[in-house]
Design a protein around this motif. Structure first.
Motif, PDB file in Angstrom:
ATOM      1  N   ARG A  66       0.838  -1.208   0.000  1.00 35.16           N
ATOM      2  CA  ARG A  66       0.000   0.000   0.000  1.00 35.16           C
ATOM      3  C   ARG A  66       0.876   1.263   0.000  1.00 35.16           C
ATOM      4  N   GLU A  67       1.908   1.260   0.846  1.00 35.08           N
ATOM      5  CA  GLU A  67       2.829   2.400   0.890  1.00 35.08           C
ATOM      6  C   GLU A  67       3.571   2.549  -0.437  1.00 35.08           C
ATOM      7  N   LYS A  69       2.488   1.807  -3.410  1.00 34.96           N
ATOM      8  CA  LYS A  69       1.580   2.425  -4.389  1.00 34.96           C
ATOM      9  C   LYS A  69       1.468   3.929  -4.149  1.00 34.96           C
ATOM     10  N   LYS A  70       1.503   4.344  -2.883  1.00 34.19           N
ATOM     11  CA  LYS A  70       1.482   5.772  -2.566  1.00 34.19           C
ATOM     12  C   LYS A  70       2.754   6.461  -3.059  1.00 34.19           C
TER      13      LYS A  70
END
Length: 167
Positions: A66-67, A69-70
């Motif tokens: 998730r990080e 993708k950020k």
């Protein structure tokens, strides 16, 4: 200081992704027992025995998918500008690299990639760009389960696309 356990994956800005191989109490030179972490970093084939109290503050947990993708989104949308003064820019970029923050790596990559489209980079700028790409690729590939080549394509796409306007 982060809390780590045996088997945890960690990140150090100078050595890359590592793994906590063991945690043991040891005594040296008549000192009372202290906790030591045995860390292994594949990038440099380095095994490091470090006292828990001396664990560098730059060691952190590896990023999640998730990080990651950020970070790629940040690469695409970041519109900051690097200093035109080479010395100021070099100092800021080196500080971002030394800190080991993936957002900092992303901003160095984006800023220098944009600058490179307009004029040739200095040797120091090229070094900072290459190191930031290398460090970012290593961690993004690990977090996303992709090859370094595929992550490099994602970085190239994110840095070459026009910045998105957010309202």
């Amino acid at each position: 200081m982060i809390t780590i356990n045996q088997g945890d994956r960690i990140y150090h800005p100078g050595y890359g992704i590592g793994i906590v191989k063991s945690i043991r109490k040891k005594s040296f030179s008549g000192e009372s027992k202290a906790t030591f972490f045995k860390l292994y970093f594949k990038r440099n084939d380095l095994t490091w025995l470090v006292r828990a109290n001396d664990m560098p503050s730059s060691i952190r947990n590896v990023m999640s998918a998730r990080e990651a993708k950020k970070i790629i989104q940040h690469l695409t949308s970041w519109q900051g500008k690097l200093s035109e003064q080479w010395k100021v820019r070099a100092t800021a970029n080196q500080a971002a690299i030394d800190k080991g923050d993936p957002l900092g790596y992303a901003e160095v990559v984006k800023g220098l990639s944009v600058m490179q489209e307009q004029l040739p980079l200095s040797a120091t700028d090229r070094k900072h760009l290459n190191h930031s790409i290398e460090f970012l690729c290593e961690e993004l590939a690990d977090a996303l389960g992709k090859t370094h080549d595929r992550v490099r394509q994602l970085i190239d796409k994110a840095t070459s696309s026009p910045p998105t306007v957010t309202h």
